[in-house]
Design an enzyme around this catalytic site. Structure first.
Site, PDB file in Angstrom:
ATOM      1  N   VAL A 126      37.196  43.861  31.346  1.00 50.08           N
ATOM      2  CA  VAL A 126      35.889  43.980  30.700  1.00 50.08           C
ATOM      3  C   VAL A 126      35.469  45.444  30.718  1.00 50.08           C
ATOM      4  O   VAL A 126      35.590  46.124  31.732  1.00 50.08           O
ATOM      5  CB  VAL A 126      34.842  43.112  31.426  1.00 50.08           C
ATOM      6  CG1 VAL A 126      33.443  43.351  30.855  1.00 50.08           C
ATOM      7  CG2 VAL A 126      35.205  41.642  31.320  1.00 50.08           C
ATOM      8  N   HIS A 406      33.334  47.015  53.256  1.00 48.41           N
ATOM      9  CA  HIS A 406      32.282  45.998  53.201  1.00 48.41           C
ATOM     10  C   HIS A 406      31.098  46.505  52.385  1.00 48.41           C
ATOM     11  O   HIS A 406      29.953  46.401  52.792  1.00 48.41           O
ATOM     12  CB  HIS A 406      31.805  45.631  54.618  1.00 48.41           C
ATOM     13  CG  HIS A 406      32.865  45.044  55.493  1.00 48.41           C
ATOM     14  ND1 HIS A 406      32.728  44.944  56.867  1.00 48.41           N
ATOM     15  CD2 HIS A 406      34.080  44.527  55.202  1.00 48.41           C
ATOM     16  CE1 HIS A 406      33.819  44.395  57.371  1.00 48.41           C
ATOM     17  NE2 HIS A 406      34.653  44.133  56.387  1.00 48.41           N
TER      18      HIS A 406
END
Length: 473
Positions: A126, A406
């Site tokens: 995309v 993270h």
């Protein structure tokens, strides 16, 4: 594959910031709904069975068990860290089934691939969300596949779940983001929002090397007939434990904690291998340690039996950001983690305390039995400082610390008056109709969690929000 949800306080802070529906009491049923748990040492009140996502305990060796025993010697409980009692020592829990990786693709997507209302395109990238500039409503996406530019239209809404690093990138390429950056790269601004202006990440140190009198087999050595057969038939053994991790401790620091709750400040991950276990073949490259530095610092240690412990900062005060490099969707954006940039040096003080806690563990009877000691050769670049002083560790962390991978909060959730918010509590992008972001980029606060379990949670909650809006729930 590590499965850590985070602390109840984390989710209650999330909700208290003006995000109804995201308190611990409200999200716990979604965690239970997802899960098909096979975890012997766990609190059954906080685990589900029959869900799509399998979770299991990691395999632990005698050294992993010694780590847990060392924690108990210091007065910490053996706990299920996915219960409200997160502080303590525990074997890791993982999204695996029968000792094999159970990703969200194999767990949630594969069982429903035959649904008539589902099409999955692989090998597609995309490049832009299609937004009507007159109405500011999303109506599809543009993507490249087989070197062809293609589009797909949405009858109801577009859901963006490209993750904390790529979701903000796609929003900005589509004209949704800080106006100053969009104008700089020739992108028409459709909605001026603080996309990418908040970036939290956990800081970790992966390259502490501890010597031991127990010689653990290296990863290549484990790929022998007996171990492969054991893993294949039983799902057990060292091959079932991702990256040789075995156990973890979640701990509060002695420093004043501005959160003032039950959420831990740092964690210690026990790994039965170390950076030198593969002689610099893989770990060095992953951590981007230059060959010359590795050889000087770690080369002389190769062949020594060793383990590692990884300290991870859970609630950083330092805030990073993301910026566009160009308007080319294949040109990776720029990420500035800004580690240790908080003016009060809170982050680095917590990391130093975590290091000192690891040294305390080596003094326990459980660890003395295996002669576990931190290799105390000075970090190159810090030789001029007194070893083990705060000044020494402050210097060493500049060389050793890096990302725990993270990242969150780049499309931060918050009420409309929150100047840093990109989406509301229903995950809808402010000022753009028919567009939601459903991934870890929306998390508004730091979490005492790795990001695997929160991502599954956000998917579960987000899917119910979509169904409710369109009269399906």
């Amino acid at each position: 594959m590590v499965y850590v949800r985070g602390n109840p306080d984390d989710y209650n802070r999330w909700a208290a910031q003006g995000n109804p529906g995201w308190s611990y009491e409200e999200v716990l049923p979604y965690f239970l709904k997802s899960e098909d748990a096979n975890i012997p040492l766990s609190d059954p009140n906080y685990h589900g069975t029959g869900g799509y996502q399998s979770t299991e305990s990691f395999y632990t060796t005698e050294l992993g068990n010694a780590f847990i025993q060392a924690g108990q010697e210091l007065g910490y409980p053996l706990t299920d860290y996915n219960s409200p009692q997160q502080i303590g020592f525990s074997p890791f829990q993982a999204t695996t089934r029968f000792g094999r990786r159970a990703s969200t693709a194999t767990s949630f997507l594969q069982p429903v691939l035959n649904r008539e209302n589902l099409d999955v395109l692989t090998g597609a990238r995309v490049t832009r969300i299609l937004i009507d500039p007159h109405t500011n409503r999303a109506y599809g996406v543009e993507y490249n596949r087989n070197d062809k530019k293609m589009t797909v239209r949405a009858n109801k809404e577009v859901i963006l779940c490209a993750g904390a690093l790529q979701s903000p990138h796609l929003l900005m390429l589509s004209g949704v983001g800080p106006k100053e950056q969009l104008v700089k790269h020739g992108i028409k601004t459709l909605q001026d929002l603080p996309v990418g202006q908040t970036l939290y990440d956990h800081v970790a140190v992966f390259n502490f090397v501890f010597s031991t009198n127990v010689s653990m087999p290296s990863l290549p050595d484990l790929f022998n007939y007996d171990e492969l057969l054991r893993w294949y038939k039983t799902g057990q053994g060292p091959l079932s434990a991702p990256i040789s991790s075995e156990a973890v401790a979640f701990l509060k620091s002695n420093h004043p904690n501005p959160l003032d709750g039950t959420s831990p400040d740092f964690e210690i991950v026990f790994v039965r291998q170390s950076l030198i276990s593969d002689n610099g073949a893989v770990g060095r490259r992953i951590l981007r340690i230059k060959q010359e530095y590795y050889q000087k610092m770690y080369g002389p240690l190769e062949g020594m039996p060793s383990i590692s412990m990884i300290p991870i900062l859970l609630h950083p005060k330092s805030v990073g950001c993301m910026k566009l490099k160009s308007a080319d969707p294949y040109d990776d954006p720029l990420f500035y983690a800004n580690y240790f940039s908080d003016p009060e040096n809170y982050d680095i003080r917590i990391m130093i305390e975590a290091i000192r806690f690891m040294l305390r563990l080596t003094e326990t009877e459980a660890f003395r039995k295996y002669d576990i000691r931190l290799i105390s050769d000075p970090v190159l670049g810090c030789e001029h400082l007194e070893y083990n002083s705060d000044e020494y560790w402050y210097c060493a962390l500049q060389f050793l610390a890096g990302s725990a991978y993270h990242q969150t909060s780049t499309c931060k959730m918050g009420p409309k008056h929150d100047e840093k918010a990109v989406v509301n509590h229903e995950l809808k992008v402010y000022g753009v109709g028919n567009l939601r972001v459903i991934d870890n980029s929306v998390i508004p606060v730091t979490l005492a969690a790795h990001t695997n379990a929160p991502a599954i949670l956000i998917g579960e909650v987000g899917s119910d929000m979509v169904k409710k809006d369109w009269g399906v729930l």
